[in-house]
Design a protein around this motif. Structure first.
Motif, mmCIF file in Angstrom:
data_model
loop_
_atom_site.group_PDB
_atom_site.id
_atom_site.type_symbol
_atom_site.label_atom_id
_atom_site.label_comp_id
_atom_site.label_asym_id
_atom_site.label_seq_id
_atom_site.Cartn_x
_atom_site.Cartn_y
_atom_site.Cartn_z
ATOM 1 N N THR A 81 16.735 -50.458 -35.208
ATOM 2 C CA THR A 81 16.392 -49.934 -33.885
ATOM 3 C C THR A 81 16.901 -50.860 -32.789
ATOM 4 O OG1 THR A 81 14.417 -48.879 -34.798
ATOM 5 C CG2 THR A 81 14.498 -49.191 -32.414
ATOM 6 N N ALA A 82 16.731 -52.167 -32.999
ATOM 7 C CA ALA A 82 17.228 -53.125 -32.006
ATOM 8 C C ALA A 82 18.746 -53.036 -31.878
ATOM 9 C CB ALA A 82 16.806 -54.545 -32.397
ATOM 10 N N GLU A 83 19.441 -52.875 -33.018
ATOM 11 C CA GLU A 83 20.900 -52.740 -32.962
ATOM 12 C C GLU A 83 21.300 -51.458 -32.227
ATOM 13 O OE1 GLU A 83 22.302 -52.898 -36.931
ATOM 14 O OE2 GLU A 83 21.828 -55.027 -37.221
ATOM 15 N N LEU A 84 20.568 -50.363 -32.499
ATOM 16 C CA LEU A 84 20.884 -49.109 -31.810
ATOM 17 C C LEU A 84 20.632 -49.220 -30.311
ATOM 18 C CD1 LEU A 84 19.444 -46.468 -34.315
ATOM 19 C CD2 LEU A 84 21.844 -47.029 -33.896
ATOM 20 N N VAL A 85 19.538 -49.891 -29.951
ATOM 21 C CA VAL A 85 19.255 -50.077 -28.526
ATOM 22 C C VAL A 85 20.339 -50.924 -27.873
ATOM 23 C CG1 VAL A 85 17.650 -51.149 -26.907
ATOM 24 C CG2 VAL A 85 16.775 -49.746 -28.762
ATOM 25 N N ALA A 86 20.743 -52.003 -28.579
ATOM 26 C CA ALA A 86 21.804 -52.845 -28.030
ATOM 27 C C ALA A 86 23.118 -52.076 -27.899
ATOM 28 C CB ALA A 86 22.004 -54.080 -28.927
ATOM 29 N N GLU A 87 23.422 -51.241 -28.925
ATOM 30 C CA GLU A 87 24.646 -50.437 -28.859
ATOM 31 C C GLU A 87 24.579 -49.425 -27.726
ATOM 32 O OE1 GLU A 87 27.326 -47.474 -31.743
ATOM 33 O OE2 GLU A 87 25.506 -48.456 -32.489
ATOM 34 N N GLN A 88 23.390 -48.821 -27.546
ATOM 35 C CA GLN A 88 23.231 -47.864 -26.469
ATOM 36 C C GLN A 88 23.398 -48.546 -25.115
ATOM 37 O OE1 GLN A 88 19.448 -45.899 -26.481
ATOM 38 N NE2 GLN A 88 20.078 -44.316 -25.047
ATOM 39 N N GLU A 89 22.824 -49.743 -24.975
ATOM 40 C CA GLU A 89 22.985 -50.479 -23.721
ATOM 41 C C GLU A 89 24.444 -50.852 -23.494
ATOM 42 O OE1 GLU A 89 20.364 -53.767 -24.106
ATOM 43 O OE2 GLU A 89 18.536 -52.596 -23.650
ATOM 44 N N GLU A 90 25.139 -51.233 -24.584
ATOM 45 C CA GLU A 90 26.554 -51.575 -24.453
ATOM 46 C C GLU A 90 27.368 -50.358 -24.021
ATOM 47 O OE1 GLU A 90 29.924 -53.962 -24.486
ATOM 48 O OE2 GLU A 90 27.812 -54.530 -24.673
ATOM 49 N N ARG A 91 27.055 -49.199 -24.611
ATOM 50 C CA ARG A 91 27.763 -47.982 -24.209
ATOM 51 C C ARG A 91 27.455 -47.628 -22.767
ATOM 52 N NH1 ARG A 91 27.240 -43.818 -29.388
ATOM 53 N NH2 ARG A 91 28.515 -45.054 -30.848
ATOM 54 N N ALA A 92 26.203 -47.859 -22.365
ATOM 55 C CA ALA A 92 25.855 -47.580 -20.968
ATOM 56 C C ALA A 92 26.623 -48.499 -20.037
ATOM 57 C CB ALA A 92 24.341 -47.749 -20.770
ATOM 58 N N ARG A 93 26.743 -49.788 -20.421
ATOM 59 C CA ARG A 93 27.534 -50.712 -19.596
ATOM 60 C C ARG A 93 28.997 -50.294 -19.556
ATOM 61 N NH1 ARG A 93 24.008 -54.645 -21.945
ATOM 62 N NH2 ARG A 93 25.468 -54.974 -23.651
ATOM 63 N N ASP A 94 29.527 -49.844 -20.716
ATOM 64 C CA ASP A 94 30.922 -49.387 -20.731
ATOM 65 C C ASP A 94 31.097 -48.154 -19.843
ATOM 66 O OD1 ASP A 94 31.508 -51.407 -22.464
ATOM 67 O OD2 ASP A 94 31.431 -50.165 -24.271
ATOM 68 N N ALA A 95 30.108 -47.249 -19.904
ATOM 69 C CA ALA A 95 30.204 -46.050 -19.066
ATOM 70 C C ALA A 95 30.188 -46.411 -17.587
ATOM 71 C CB ALA A 95 29.055 -45.090 -19.394
ATOM 72 N N VAL A 96 29.339 -47.381 -17.231
ATOM 73 C CA VAL A 96 29.295 -47.825 -15.830
ATOM 74 C C VAL A 96 30.621 -48.456 -15.437
ATOM 75 C CG1 VAL A 96 28.201 -49.465 -14.254
ATOM 76 C CG2 VAL A 96 26.803 -48.090 -15.791
ATOM 77 N N THR A 97 31.193 -49.264 -16.351
ATOM 78 C CA THR A 97 32.479 -49.889 -16.053
ATOM 79 C C THR A 97 33.577 -48.855 -15.865
ATOM 80 O OG1 THR A 97 31.836 -51.853 -17.329
ATOM 81 C CG2 THR A 97 34.185 -51.539 -16.896
ATOM 82 N N LEU A 98 33.604 -47.843 -16.767
ATOM 83 C CA LEU A 98 34.611 -46.794 -16.636
ATOM 84 C C LEU A 98 34.428 -46.008 -15.339
ATOM 85 C CD1 LEU A 98 34.714 -45.450 -20.306
ATOM 86 C CD2 LEU A 98 36.418 -46.874 -19.157
ATOM 87 N N GLU A 99 33.159 -45.751 -14.975
ATOM 88 C CA GLU A 99 32.903 -45.034 -13.734
ATOM 89 C C GLU A 99 33.374 -45.856 -12.532
ATOM 90 O OE1 GLU A 99 31.686 -41.869 -11.371
ATOM 91 O OE2 GLU A 99 31.976 -42.043 -13.529
ATOM 92 N N ARG A 100 33.121 -47.160 -12.581
ATOM 93 C CA ARG A 100 33.584 -48.016 -11.490
ATOM 94 C C ARG A 100 35.104 -48.029 -11.410
ATOM 95 N NH1 ARG A 100 29.563 -53.267 -12.326
ATOM 96 N NH2 ARG A 100 27.678 -52.297 -11.441
ATOM 97 N N MET A 101 35.765 -48.044 -12.581
ATOM 98 C CA MET A 101 37.224 -48.004 -12.583
ATOM 99 C C MET A 101 37.733 -46.693 -11.986
ATOM 100 S SD MET A 101 37.983 -49.684 -16.318
ATOM 101 C CE MET A 101 39.714 -49.274 -16.212
#
Length: 428
Positions: free
Chosen positions: A161-181
């Motif tokens: 669960t912790a790994e999934l949460v971390a992966e989800q947070e990482e994907r959210a950060r990537d999505a924010v980065t892509l949106e900013r780009m």
């Protein structure tokens, strides 16, 4: 000591005191003949058998050994067997629930021994003694080991669960980065084009302000018009960032962006900036996917902006070729040539149509032609990213006759990622 630790300790203390009290009461009120009278040492040994249960969570194996040893001494002193042998069994249950199976089996040995000793001291039938010596430890280990497996499974589940949460947070950060780009690309396309036109026109107006008032007035009019267009596009971009659909929960990122049907306005602005643009449309235009429509407009806009910056006054051939499967964009500019030689070149036009001389951006040279504007190379990077999103191909490089050529091929069907080996061309 924290509250979560106090609660298990309080429970274990209550369990230990309960077993001690029951053992003492049984010894005091059940005194059959043939055994030693339950006296002070009997009370002490009954308590020593039960009190190790206080440490059954933190030190399960020592608790088993201490409890079994206390009960063995109790029986060795000649006291009658009683419920005391359940204290080592409970300690064994805790041991099996917190340690591997091998450790639990090792801890079962002293428990089996004291249960057999209790049966022999109580003159029980050998079959009954063997049955209780076998069943009690087996049941304790079975229940305890099942708990041990559940605890390990829950720990693994927490880790996953912790790994999934971390992966989800990482994907959210990537999505924010892509949106900013994406936002950065849009802002670059809007600001770079219009500011380049404004800069060129301002330099022209400054140069002819006293010598050619009508020309200066016309340049200022173009500046005002271009500024209004820039503000309109920025408002549309901000609207896209703010507004989301309330009906289906999905945003409309391309709804307010400019498309190919606005090419005439774009060409008009480039012409006002001094370019000689010759536009050719081939094929039968059809409805384009929104992302492709916006991408095509932005590619043309960035290509014309680069020509305004690096080859002001150049001739530009813009071709839009519509086919059933793709849209092909070609933006080709000739090298800027000045008088001075047989071919009109004085050596100041650089590779790809770039003027090689310096100067302040937006000003004009002594011959009345605008100077070039220094570039950062980010324009072609943005174009290439846009085209890759659409699954298309982009080439940008100088052509043999001098000048620069940008070719973008945008598929209309399912997009695919651009090949890693596609030519990068040359950025300017």
């Amino acid at each position: 000591m924290s509250l979560p630790r106090l609660r298990p300790l309080a429970v274990d203390s209550a369990v230990a005191l309960g077993f001690a009290a029951v053992g003492c009461i049984a010894g005091a009120y059940y005194q059959p003949p043939g055994w030693r009278a339950f006296d002070g040492p009997g009370y002490v040994l009954a308590c020593l058998t039960a009190l190790p249960l206080v440490a059954r969570r933190r030190f399960p194996l020592p608790a088993v050994l201490a409890s079994a040893a206390g009960y063995a001494v109790y029986l060795g002193c000649g006291y009658q067997p009683s419920v005391n042998f359940w204290a080592p069994a409970v300690a064994l249950l805790s041991l099996a629930g917190r340690r591997p199976l091998g450790v639990a089996l090792a801890g079962a040995v002293p428990v089996v021994a004291v249960i057999v000793l209790s049966g022999v001291s109580g003159r029980l039938h050998p079959a009954l003694t063997a049955a209780q010596a076998l069943l009690v430890p087996v049941v304790a280990i079975a229940f305890g080991h099942t708990r041990h497996l559940l605890v390990r499974a829950n720990a693994r589940l927490r880790d996953v669960t912790a790994e999934l949460v971390a992966e989800q947070e990482e994907r959210a950060r990537d999505a924010v980065t892509l949106e900013r780009m994406a936002i950065a690309r849009e802002l670059h396309d809007v600001v770079a084009h219009h500011m380049s036109v404004i800069t060129i026109q301002a330099g022209l107006a400054e140069t002819v302000l006293t010598s050619d008032v009508p020309m200066a007035r016309k340049a200022l009019g173009h500046i005002a018009l271009t500024g209004r267009e820039a503000l309109d596009e920025l408002r549309r971009l901000l609207t896209v960032l703010r507004v989301r659909s309330d009906d289906d929960g999905q945003g409309t990122p391309y709804g307010a962006a400019p498309r190919l049907d606005r090419l005439p306005d774009l060409i008009s602005g480039a012409t006002a900036a001094g370019l000689d643009v010759r536009f050719t449309a081939r094929g039968e235009p059809g409805p384009l996917p929104p992302v492709v429509d916006v991408c095509a407009y932005r590619v043309v806009q960035e290509a014309l902006t680069n020509v305004i910056k690096h080859a002001p006054g150049a001739r530009v051939a813009l071709t839009v070729d519509h086919t059933p499967d793709e849209v092909v964009l070609v933006v080709r500019n000739d090298a800027v040539r000045d008088g001075g030689g047989p071919d009109g070149s004085d050596g100041r036009a650089g590779r790809g149509g770039r003027a090689a001389h310096g100067g302040r951006a937006g000003r004009t040279r002594t011959d009345g032609r605008p100077e070039t504007v220094p570039g950062t190379g980010l324009g072609l990077i943005g174009m290439r990213e846009r085209v890759k999103i659409c699954g298309g191909r982009l080439s940008a490089a100088p052509h043999d006759g001098g000048g620069f050529e940008v070719v973008a091929v945008l598929p209309l069907r399912a997009s695919r990622h651009a090949s890693p080996g596609e030519p990068e061309g040359q950025e300017r």
